[in-house]
Design a protein around this motif. Structure first.
Motif, PDB file in Angstrom:
ATOM      1  N   ASP A 183      -8.848  -2.345   4.202  1.00  0.00           N
ATOM      2  CA  ASP A 183     -10.025  -1.611   3.757  1.00  0.00           C
ATOM      3  C   ASP A 183     -10.486  -0.678   4.866  1.00  0.00           C
ATOM      4  O   ASP A 183      -9.856  -0.578   5.919  1.00  0.00           O
ATOM      5  CB  ASP A 183     -11.130  -2.574   3.307  1.00  0.00           C
ATOM      6  CG  ASP A 183     -11.675  -3.415   4.453  1.00  0.00           C
ATOM      7  OD1 ASP A 183     -11.338  -3.149   5.631  1.00  0.00           O
ATOM      8  OD2 ASP A 183     -12.454  -4.352   4.183  1.00  0.00           O
ATOM      9  N   THR A 184     -11.600   0.002   4.665  1.00  0.00           N
ATOM     10  CA  THR A 184     -12.055   0.980   5.648  1.00  0.00           C
ATOM     11  C   THR A 184     -12.636   0.344   6.898  1.00  0.00           C
ATOM     12  O   THR A 184     -12.948   1.045   7.864  1.00  0.00           O
ATOM     13  CB  THR A 184     -13.106   1.915   5.022  1.00  0.00           C
ATOM     14  OG1 THR A 184     -14.160   1.127   4.444  1.00  0.00           O
ATOM     15  CG2 THR A 184     -12.473   2.789   3.953  1.00  0.00           C
ATOM     16  N   LEU A 185     -12.774  -0.988   6.903  1.00  0.00           N
ATOM     17  CA  LEU A 185     -13.168  -1.715   8.112  1.00  0.00           C
ATOM     18  C   LEU A 185     -11.958  -2.211   8.885  1.00  0.00           C
ATOM     19  O   LEU A 185     -12.105  -2.766   9.972  1.00  0.00           O
ATOM     20  CB  LEU A 185     -14.068  -2.904   7.758  1.00  0.00           C
ATOM     21  CG  LEU A 185     -15.409  -2.586   7.111  1.00  0.00           C
ATOM     22  CD1 LEU A 185     -16.122  -3.890   6.747  1.00  0.00           C
ATOM     23  CD2 LEU A 185     -16.281  -1.759   8.047  1.00  0.00           C
ATOM     24  N   GLY A 186     -10.769  -2.055   8.312  1.00  0.00           N
ATOM     25  CA  GLY A 186      -9.557  -2.554   8.942  1.00  0.00           C
ATOM     26  C   GLY A 186      -9.214  -3.975   8.546  1.00  0.00           C
ATOM     27  O   GLY A 186      -8.278  -4.561   9.100  1.00  0.00           O
ATOM     28  N   LEU A 187      -9.938  -4.547   7.583  1.00  0.00           N
ATOM     29  CA  LEU A 187      -9.672  -5.906   7.132  1.00  0.00           C
ATOM     30  C   LEU A 187      -8.532  -5.911   6.118  1.00  0.00           C
ATOM     31  O   LEU A 187      -8.406  -4.988   5.311  1.00  0.00           O
ATOM     32  CB  LEU A 187     -10.929  -6.521   6.517  1.00  0.00           C
ATOM     33  CG  LEU A 187     -12.160  -6.561   7.424  1.00  0.00           C
ATOM     34  CD1 LEU A 187     -13.346  -7.155   6.679  1.00  0.00           C
ATOM     35  CD2 LEU A 187     -11.880  -7.353   8.700  1.00  0.00           C
ATOM     36  N   LEU A 188      -7.757  -6.958   6.154  1.00  0.00           N
ATOM     37  CA  LEU A 188      -6.533  -7.028   5.361  1.00  0.00           C
ATOM     38  C   LEU A 188      -6.837  -7.254   3.883  1.00  0.00           C
ATOM     39  O   LEU A 188      -7.538  -8.197   3.513  1.00  0.00           O
ATOM     40  CB  LEU A 188      -5.666  -8.174   5.898  1.00  0.00           C
ATOM     41  CG  LEU A 188      -4.208  -8.221   5.457  1.00  0.00           C
ATOM     42  CD1 LEU A 188      -3.446  -7.030   6.027  1.00  0.00           C
ATOM     43  CD2 LEU A 188      -3.575  -9.531   5.918  1.00  0.00           C
ATOM     44  N   LEU A 189      -6.283  -6.366   3.035  1.00  0.00           N
ATOM     45  CA  LEU A 189      -6.361  -6.534   1.586  1.00  0.00           C
ATOM     46  C   LEU A 189      -5.056  -7.090   1.024  1.00  0.00           C
ATOM     47  O   LEU A 189      -5.068  -7.798   0.022  1.00  0.00           O
ATOM     48  CB  LEU A 189      -6.684  -5.210   0.901  1.00  0.00           C
ATOM     49  CG  LEU A 189      -8.003  -4.537   1.295  1.00  0.00           C
ATOM     50  CD1 LEU A 189      -8.159  -3.216   0.545  1.00  0.00           C
ATOM     51  CD2 LEU A 189      -9.186  -5.452   1.034  1.00  0.00           C
ATOM     52  N   GLY A 190      -3.958  -6.749   1.655  1.00  0.00           N
ATOM     53  CA  GLY A 190      -2.665  -7.241   1.200  1.00  0.00           C
ATOM     54  C   GLY A 190      -1.611  -7.019   2.249  1.00  0.00           C
ATOM     55  O   GLY A 190      -1.697  -6.094   3.064  1.00  0.00           O
ATOM     56  N   VAL A 191      -0.596  -7.880   2.274  1.00  0.00           N
ATOM     57  CA  VAL A 191       0.517  -7.740   3.203  1.00  0.00           C
ATOM     58  C   VAL A 191       1.790  -8.192   2.506  1.00  0.00           C
ATOM     59  O   VAL A 191       1.784  -9.165   1.744  1.00  0.00           O
ATOM     60  CB  VAL A 191       0.285  -8.566   4.497  1.00  0.00           C
ATOM     61  CG1 VAL A 191       0.061 -10.040   4.179  1.00  0.00           C
ATOM     62  CG2 VAL A 191       1.443  -8.393   5.467  1.00  0.00           C
ATOM     63  N   ALA A 192       2.852  -7.462   2.718  1.00  0.00           N
ATOM     64  CA  ALA A 192       4.165  -7.817   2.191  1.00  0.00           C
ATOM     65  C   ALA A 192       5.182  -7.576   3.295  1.00  0.00           C
ATOM     66  O   ALA A 192       5.217  -6.493   3.887  1.00  0.00           O
ATOM     67  CB  ALA A 192       4.500  -6.992   0.949  1.00  0.00           C
ATOM     68  N   VAL A 193       5.975  -8.569   3.598  1.00  0.00           N
ATOM     69  CA  VAL A 193       6.996  -8.465   4.636  1.00  0.00           C
ATOM     70  C   VAL A 193       8.350  -8.349   3.955  1.00  0.00           C
ATOM     71  O   VAL A 193       8.696  -9.159   3.089  1.00  0.00           O
ATOM     72  CB  VAL A 193       6.964  -9.684   5.576  1.00  0.00           C
ATOM     73  CG1 VAL A 193       8.120  -9.617   6.577  1.00  0.00           C
ATOM     74  CG2 VAL A 193       5.639  -9.746   6.315  1.00  0.00           C
ATOM     75  N   SER A 194       9.102  -7.331   4.356  1.00  0.00           N
ATOM     76  CA  SER A 194      10.406  -7.082   3.750  1.00  0.00           C
ATOM     77  C   SER A 194      11.424  -6.808   4.850  1.00  0.00           C
ATOM     78  O   SER A 194      11.093  -6.785   6.040  1.00  0.00           O
ATOM     79  CB  SER A 194      10.332  -5.873   2.810  1.00  0.00           C
ATOM     80  OG  SER A 194      10.151  -4.673   3.564  1.00  0.00           O
ATOM     81  N   SER A 195      12.644  -6.604   4.451  1.00  0.00           N
ATOM     82  CA  SER A 195      13.657  -6.135   5.386  1.00  0.00           C
ATOM     83  C   SER A 195      13.249  -4.771   5.936  1.00  0.00           C
ATOM     84  O   SER A 195      12.630  -3.963   5.238  1.00  0.00           O
ATOM     85  CB  SER A 195      15.011  -6.019   4.672  1.00  0.00           C
ATOM     86  OG  SER A 195      15.928  -5.261   5.439  1.00  0.00           O
ATOM     87  N   ALA A 196      13.594  -4.519   7.186  1.00  0.00           N
ATOM     88  CA  ALA A 196      13.255  -3.227   7.787  1.00  0.00           C
ATOM     89  C   ALA A 196      13.971  -2.074   7.097  1.00  0.00           C
ATOM     90  O   ALA A 196      13.564  -0.917   7.250  1.00  0.00           O
ATOM     91  CB  ALA A 196      13.596  -3.233   9.283  1.00  0.00           C
ATOM     92  N   SER A 197      15.009  -2.375   6.346  1.00  0.00           N
ATOM     93  CA  SER A 197      15.742  -1.318   5.640  1.00  0.00           C
ATOM     94  C   SER A 197      15.017  -0.820   4.401  1.00  0.00           C
ATOM     95  O   SER A 197      15.380   0.215   3.843  1.00  0.00           O
ATOM     96  CB  SER A 197      17.137  -1.830   5.242  1.00  0.00           C
ATOM     97  OG  SER A 197      17.035  -2.942   4.374  1.00  0.00           O
ATOM     98  N   VAL A 198      13.994  -1.542   3.942  1.00  0.00           N
ATOM     99  CA  VAL A 198      13.222  -1.109   2.777  1.00  0.00           C
ATOM    100  C   VAL A 198      12.374   0.098   3.161  1.00  0.00           C
ATOM    101  O   VAL A 198      11.600   0.046   4.114  1.00  0.00           O
ATOM    102  CB  VAL A 198      12.323  -2.249   2.256  1.00  0.00           C
ATOM    103  CG1 VAL A 198      11.414  -1.752   1.132  1.00  0.00           C
ATOM    104  CG2 VAL A 198      13.180  -3.409   1.771  1.00  0.00           C
ATOM    105  N   GLN A 199      12.509   1.191   2.440  1.00  0.00           N
ATOM    106  CA  GLN A 199      11.764   2.400   2.753  1.00  0.00           C
ATOM    107  C   GLN A 199      10.296   2.246   2.370  1.00  0.00           C
ATOM    108  O   GLN A 199       9.912   1.348   1.629  1.00  0.00           O
ATOM    109  CB  GLN A 199      12.390   3.610   2.055  1.00  0.00           C
ATOM    110  CG  GLN A 199      13.799   3.916   2.538  1.00  0.00           C
ATOM    111  CD  GLN A 199      14.371   5.162   1.905  1.00  0.00           C
ATOM    112  OE1 GLN A 199      13.775   5.744   0.984  1.00  0.00           O
ATOM    113  NE2 GLN A 199      15.530   5.592   2.366  1.00  0.00           N
TER     114      GLN A 199
END
Length: 293
Positions: free
Chosen positions: A143-159
């Protein structure tokens, strides 16, 4: 009955005020114990996970005056699987937003990714050819405060654009008021606007690119986008997050959520200390400008 153990005085351990914020949100018992009473308190287990996160050490190297590493890891993995970390994180984020005078439901957000090197093997390991990084990529929405709304971890090859879809899919169900997402130019270009159309058609979200100044070389503090860069800075204060040491992507996401839980608990306990310097001064000025917009 839980055995009482004196709280170690590690810098990574939660203070009494921070524990008072987090403790009511945690399950009352450790997972996987059946009907047996836990030998180690929940607070000691949390402090063990905090030590691993902040110090960056291997689980097996946790100090012996903390909870056994196997117990701490079992709790961390179980609470990852049942969504405990995500639930605690979301409750604390809403409280911080309310405390800052914001609606718990954000209307705008910033999206970006961070490629990090991995250690050994595990799920979803690939190569980011552009940054020459072999490991994983963290797709983060804040969000505009820098608080996490969502995170997804993938392979670094994912664009970036497929990663953005992975993160934004179903986001309006969680945040009904969200209507605007700022991104960098890598997510949007004149030759391929599929992400913009997909977000508008499927999530009713407007994607807006914040362009770089082509005349300026090197690092630039860009409007709006500096917020997510600061969040990455918050995360990498924890040494475990300077690389990706987790074998499972779900655990990698949970470590990020746990880092934000610690940060927000400190804020709600009035114990959060921001570093002071020219970068922090500029960030505070820009945050004040964004708040007044």
């Amino acid at each position: 009955m839980c055995v009482c153990v004196c709280k170690p005085g590690y810098d990574s351990s939660l203070t009494d005020a921070q524990w008072a914020v987090v403790e009511p949100l945690l399950p009352r018992t450790h997972p996987g114990l059946g009907g047996r009473p836990p030998v180690h308190s929940r607070r000691l287990v949390i402090d063990t996970i905090s030590y691993v996160l902040v110090s960056g050490c291997a689980w097996r190297l946790a100090p012996r005056d903390l909870a056994p590493w196997a117990t701490a890891y079992r709790v961390f993995a179980a609470w990852t699987a049942d969504g405990t970390w995500a639930r605690v994180h979301d409750v604390l984020r809403d409280r911080v937003r309310v405390r800052e005078g914001r609606d718990p439901q954000p209307s705008a957000a910033i999206l970006d990714s961070q490629s990090v090197r991995s250690s050994e093997g595990g799920e979803e390991i690939g190569c980011d050819a552009g940054k020459r990084v072999r490991g994983r990529k963290r797709h983060v929405l804040v969000d505009t405060l820098g608080l996490l709304l969502g995170v997804a971890v993938s392979s670094a090859s994912v664009q970036d654009r497929p990663g953005a879809r992975l993160l934004l899919a179903g986001i309006r169900a969680r945040f009904p008021l969200l209507g605007l997402v700022w991104v960098d130019g890598g997510y949007v270009n004149s030759k391929d606007a599929t992400l913009v159309r997909w977000a508008e058609e499927n999530e009713n979200i407007e994607i807006v690119a914040v362009p770089r100044n082509a005349d300026v070389k090197g690092f630039q503090v860009l409007p709006r986008r500096w917020v997510v860069e600061r969040t990455f800075g918050w995360l990498t204060r924890c040494r475990r997050l300077t690389r990706d040491y987790e074998r499972k992507t779900a655990h990698a996401e949970a470590m990020i959520q746990f880092a934000m839980i610690r940060l927000m608990a400190a804020r709600l306990a009035d114990e959060h200390i921001e570093p002071h310097g020219p970068i922090e001064t500029e960030a505070a000025r820009r945050l004040a400008e964004d708040h007044n917009d």
